[in-house]
Design a protein around this motif. Structure first.
Motif, PDB file in Angstrom:
ATOM      1  N   THR A   1       0.834  -1.205   0.000  1.00 19.61           N
ATOM      2  CA  THR A   1       0.000   0.000   0.000  1.00 19.61           C
ATOM      3  C   THR A   1       0.862   1.245   0.000  1.00 19.61           C
ATOM      4  O   THR A   1       0.641   2.193  -0.770  1.00 19.61           O
ATOM      5  CB  THR A   1      -0.900   0.016   1.241  1.00 19.61           C
ATOM      6  OG1 THR A   1      -1.369  -1.284   1.487  1.00 19.61           O
ATOM      7  CG2 THR A   1      -2.046   0.946   1.060  1.00 19.61           C
TER       8      THR A   1
ATOM      9  N   ILE B   1       1.327   4.272  -2.728  1.00 14.81           N
ATOM     10  CA  ILE B   1       1.122   5.678  -2.375  1.00 14.81           C
ATOM     11  C   ILE B   1       2.363   6.496  -2.708  1.00 14.81           C
ATOM     12  O   ILE B   1       2.271   7.608  -3.245  1.00 14.81           O
ATOM     13  CB  ILE B   1       0.757   5.791  -0.881  1.00 14.81           C
ATOM     14  CG1 ILE B   1      -0.652   5.254  -0.672  1.00 14.81           C
ATOM     15  CG2 ILE B   1       0.814   7.232  -0.416  1.00 14.81           C
ATOM     16  CD1 ILE B   1      -1.044   5.162   0.751  1.00 14.81           C
TER      17      ILE B   1
ATOM     18  N   ILE C   1      -1.457   8.250 -11.028  1.00 18.18           N
ATOM     19  CA  ILE C   1      -2.050   7.758  -9.781  1.00 18.18           C
ATOM     20  C   ILE C   1      -2.959   6.554 -10.026  1.00 18.18           C
ATOM     21  O   ILE C   1      -2.909   5.568  -9.288  1.00 18.18           O
ATOM     22  CB  ILE C   1      -2.791   8.907  -9.051  1.00 18.18           C
ATOM     23  CG1 ILE C   1      -3.321   8.449  -7.708  1.00 18.18           C
ATOM     24  CG2 ILE C   1      -3.910   9.481  -9.872  1.00 18.18           C
ATOM     25  CD1 ILE C   1      -3.751   9.568  -6.820  1.00 18.18           C
ATOM     26  N   PHE C   2      -3.712   6.604 -11.133  1.00 17.95           N
ATOM     27  CA  PHE C   2      -4.644   5.506 -11.398  1.00 17.95           C
ATOM     28  C   PHE C   2      -3.890   4.215 -11.656  1.00 17.95           C
ATOM     29  O   PHE C   2      -4.222   3.164 -11.101  1.00 17.95           O
ATOM     30  CB  PHE C   2      -5.530   5.868 -12.586  1.00 17.95           C
ATOM     31  CG  PHE C   2      -6.643   4.907 -12.803  1.00 17.95           C
ATOM     32  CD1 PHE C   2      -7.679   4.821 -11.890  1.00 17.95           C
ATOM     33  CD2 PHE C   2      -6.666   4.093 -13.912  1.00 17.95           C
ATOM     34  CE1 PHE C   2      -8.700   3.921 -12.074  1.00 17.95           C
ATOM     35  CE2 PHE C   2      -7.695   3.197 -14.106  1.00 17.95           C
ATOM     36  CZ  PHE C   2      -8.705   3.113 -13.185  1.00 17.95           C
TER      37      PHE C   2
ATOM     38  N   TYR D   1      -2.412   2.778  -8.430  1.00 11.87           N
ATOM     39  CA  TYR D   1      -3.394   2.117  -7.567  1.00 11.87           C
ATOM     40  C   TYR D   1      -3.853   0.796  -8.167  1.00 11.87           C
ATOM     41  O   TYR D   1      -4.101  -0.160  -7.455  1.00 11.87           O
ATOM     42  CB  TYR D   1      -4.586   3.044  -7.319  1.00 11.87           C
ATOM     43  CG  TYR D   1      -4.374   3.920  -6.118  1.00 11.87           C
ATOM     44  CD1 TYR D   1      -3.475   4.955  -6.159  1.00 11.87           C
ATOM     45  CD2 TYR D   1      -5.059   3.690  -4.940  1.00 11.87           C
ATOM     46  CE1 TYR D   1      -3.254   5.746  -5.058  1.00 11.87           C
ATOM     47  CE2 TYR D   1      -4.850   4.477  -3.833  1.00 11.87           C
ATOM     48  CZ  TYR D   1      -3.948   5.507  -3.902  1.00 11.87           C
ATOM     49  OH  TYR D   1      -3.725   6.277  -2.806  1.00 11.87           O
ATOM     50  N   MET D   2      -3.967   0.771  -9.505  1.00 13.07           N
ATOM     51  CA  MET D   2      -4.393  -0.486 -10.119  1.00 13.07           C
ATOM     52  C   MET D   2      -3.343  -1.576  -9.901  1.00 13.07           C
ATOM     53  O   MET D   2      -3.680  -2.724  -9.616  1.00 13.07           O
ATOM     54  CB  MET D   2      -4.623  -0.285 -11.620  1.00 13.07           C
ATOM     55  CG  MET D   2      -5.920   0.395 -11.958  1.00 13.07           C
ATOM     56  SD  MET D   2      -7.335  -0.422 -11.217  1.00 13.07           S
ATOM     57  CE  MET D   2      -7.864   0.775 -10.031  1.00 13.07           C
TER      58      MET D   2
ATOM     59  N   MET E   1      -1.325  -1.828  -7.406  1.00 14.09           N
ATOM     60  CA  MET E   1      -1.490  -2.209  -6.009  1.00 14.09           C
ATOM     61  C   MET E   1      -2.639  -3.212  -5.868  1.00 14.09           C
ATOM     62  O   MET E   1      -2.488  -4.274  -5.251  1.00 14.09           O
ATOM     63  CB  MET E   1      -1.825  -0.931  -5.260  1.00 14.09           C
ATOM     64  CG  MET E   1      -1.703  -0.917  -3.822  1.00 14.09           C
ATOM     65  SD  MET E   1      -1.670   0.843  -3.434  1.00 14.09           S
ATOM     66  CE  MET E   1      -3.155   1.002  -2.531  1.00 14.09           C
ATOM     67  N   ALA E   2      -3.778  -2.875  -6.487  1.00 17.44           N
ATOM     68  CA  ALA E   2      -4.958  -3.732  -6.366  1.00 17.44           C
ATOM     69  C   ALA E   2      -4.688  -5.095  -6.988  1.00 17.44           C
ATOM     70  O   ALA E   2      -5.057  -6.123  -6.417  1.00 17.44           O
ATOM     71  CB  ALA E   2      -6.150  -3.077  -7.040  1.00 17.44           C
TER      72      ALA E   2
ATOM     73  N   PHE F   1      -2.607  -7.308  -4.634  1.00 16.46           N
ATOM     74  CA  PHE F   1      -3.399  -7.904  -3.553  1.00 16.46           C
ATOM     75  C   PHE F   1      -4.337  -8.971  -4.096  1.00 16.46           C
ATOM     76  O   PHE F   1      -4.485 -10.036  -3.514  1.00 16.46           O
ATOM     77  CB  PHE F   1      -4.229  -6.832  -2.848  1.00 16.46           C
ATOM     78  CG  PHE F   1      -3.467  -6.061  -1.819  1.00 16.46           C
ATOM     79  CD1 PHE F   1      -2.914  -6.700  -0.738  1.00 16.46           C
ATOM     80  CD2 PHE F   1      -3.295  -4.703  -1.938  1.00 16.46           C
ATOM     81  CE1 PHE F   1      -2.211  -6.009   0.215  1.00 16.46           C
ATOM     82  CE2 PHE F   1      -2.601  -3.989  -0.992  1.00 16.46           C
ATOM     83  CZ  PHE F   1      -2.052  -4.647   0.087  1.00 16.46           C
TER      84      PHE F   1
END
Lengths: 245, 259
Positions: B180, B184, B194-195, B198-199, B201-202, B205
């Motif tokens: 995470t 960030i 940023i998108f 985050y993708m 990162m997702a 997980f």
């Protein structure tokens, strides 16, 4: 406390000093608000998703399954951060700038993120409940001439909710605890307030003790109320059965 | 689209960070945290879980209070406790161990409940039979009860590992650089990516969690343990209000008819 030889002087006046007391009170209010709103929203969305998942129409079934599989396998914290940082960026027509300008967007983002996270779990629980309703009940409902919607409304959902009350309740308690994650996006709820006090006075321990006691007390009260509700409903169920035979 | 490709070319940073030359960060750190917490948590979970079903009150009540208190505290609060309170007691801990300890405490309480449910799922006749063959209570526990209980517990351990893995994302708050925090950091360095960050990162997980949940489904099918979720609360509910409350309060909380 002297015998423990702590490297810390407790000052129990800190939580009652003025700016801090106000933060803590708004923090408690906001925690309760976030928990209540997410619980209601995720119950509605989760029930809808569960009904879509057990339906035989593929255009309802498959999107709901994809949603649940995606959301359940990603931490709830991600959704909070996503709705706070990324969601305004990908909105068209300058809507994102308006959201950024809105001063309480962190609370809204927290509610959105927690709802998305919680609704997937709720839909899983409700789905188990829907599948646990005996086939004979549904057949009986069909034979009395109820249509699909009426079956759902009068026969399947009430029974399902009665069976799933324990896991649903513990999920809602979990959701209440998860609301503390909102501090990551600076929503001014209780955990955020304690951290704010800590970072200003370097004496966060007293406030943290208060906050922990608040969380524990409220979770236990909710658990106890849940037990009471379950027993109440159980008694109702047996009395209904008794009348039938 | 090229944003995504650029981030995917960066996969090593998301997975291990600058590991051989720097500290271990990224997704691997999440897995390490989950493994550490689940191992320590299993050890203490067995102790507390068996302590809770003990008939000696001086063992039963402390274990119950520990489990109930930890289970009704948010993980974030436990992390702050270990981050701010352990130094007060005089312990000098690195961030890594601070996070690992708080996750282990959290895992111990939850695994204690799993152990207890598994223990109670073994029929009481097994214990009687083991005792009648001349085993001591401890031997009966080790050789007869626990092996059977573990068979019941295994699927829920796997799904608990899954949720523990997701919970490890919380420790980013105290500054541990796991997946995470990595996402960030990247999104702060390059705000227009940023998108994509985050993708990534997702996806990191999601892949691990999906594999785990798939494994737990297969295990459940193979071991034939069905409806674990539905029967567990029934066992635990009777004494959910476990604090030695005065009788007046207990009567208010739990209605008389159902005792």
């Amino acid at each position: 406390m002297k015998f423990l030889n702590l490297r810390y002087d407790f000052d129990w006046g800190i939580p009652f000093r003025e700016p801090f007391l106000g933060w803590l009170i708004t923090g408690v209010e906001l925690t309760l608000l976030i928990a209540a709103v997410t619980a209601v929203l995720s119950l509605i969305i989760g029930t809808g998703l569960a009904i879509a998942r057990v339906s035989r129409f593929k255009f309802l079934n498959i999107p709901a399954r994809i949603y649940v599989e995606i959301v359940r396998n990603i931490p709830g914290l991600f959704w909070l951060l996503f709705f706070y940082f990324v969601f305004p960026e990908i909105l068209p027509f300058g809507l994102g700038d308006k959201l950024h300008a809105y001063s309480k967007y962190s609370v809204v983002a927290g509610i959105l993120g927690l709802t998305v996270d919680n609704s997937a779990y709720v839909s899983d629980i409700v789905r188990t409940g829907l599948l646990s309703v005996p086939r004979g009940r549904i057949e009986a409902a069909v034979s009395t001439g109820l249509n699909r919607l009426q079956q759902l409304r009068h026969i399947i959902l009430p029974e399902a909710f009665r069976t799933i009350l324990p896991p649903l309740g513990s999920r809602m308690i979990h959701n209440f605890k998860n609301s503390s994650l909102c501090m990551a996006i600076a929503a001014p709820e209780l955990t955020w307030a304690t951290q704010q006090v800590e970072s200003i006075t370097f004496r966060g321990l007293e406030v943290t003790i208060f906050a922990t006691i608040f969380y524990i007390a409220l979770s236990l009260i909710m658990a106890a109320l849940l037990i009471r509700l379950e027993k109440h409903l159980n008694i109702d169920l047996t009395s209904i059965k008794g009348q039938q035979t | 689209m090229e944003f995504f490709l650029e981030q995917f070319a960066n996969w090593k940073f998301y997975l291990i960070g600058a590991y051989p030359s720097g500290p271990l960060t990224g997704l691997t750190l999440n897995i390490v945290f989950a493994l550490i917490s689940i191992t320590i948590g299993l050890f203490f979970g067995i102790i507390f879980g068996l302590g809770r079903v003990s008939c000696r009150r001086y063992i039963k009540y402390p274990c119950s209070i520990f489990i109930d208190v930890v289970r009704s505290t948010p993980l974030l609060m436990i992390i702050f406790w270990s981050y701010f309170f352990l130094p007060v007691l005089g312990a000098q801990l690195s961030l890594f161990w601070c996070a690992a300890i708080s996750l282990s405490v959290y895992a111990a309480a939850y695994q204690a409940e799993i152990v207890r449910a598994g223990f109670l799922a073994v029929p009481f006749g097994q214990m009687d039979a083991a005792l009648s063959t001349g085993m001591s209570r401890f031997q009966a526990l080790i050789y007869v009860i626990l092996p059977q209980a573990f068979r019941v517990m295994l699927p829920s351990f796997v799904s608990f590992f899954n949720s523990m893995f997701k919970n490890t994302s919380t420790v980013y708050i105290i500054g541990v650089v796991e997946l995470t925090r990595t996402g960030i950091i990247i999104s702060q360095l390059k705000p227009n990516r940023i998108f994509a960050a985050y993708m990534c990162m997702a996806i990191g997980f999601w892949v691990v969690c999906y594999t785990l949940s798939y494994a737990s489904q297969i295990l459940e099918k193979k071991l034939g343990v069905i409806d674990y979720e539905t029967y567990k609360p029934e066992i635990c509910r009777q004494d959910l209000v476990l604090f030695p409350l005065p009788k007046v309060v207990k009567n208010m909380l739990v209605s008389n008819k159902c005792k």
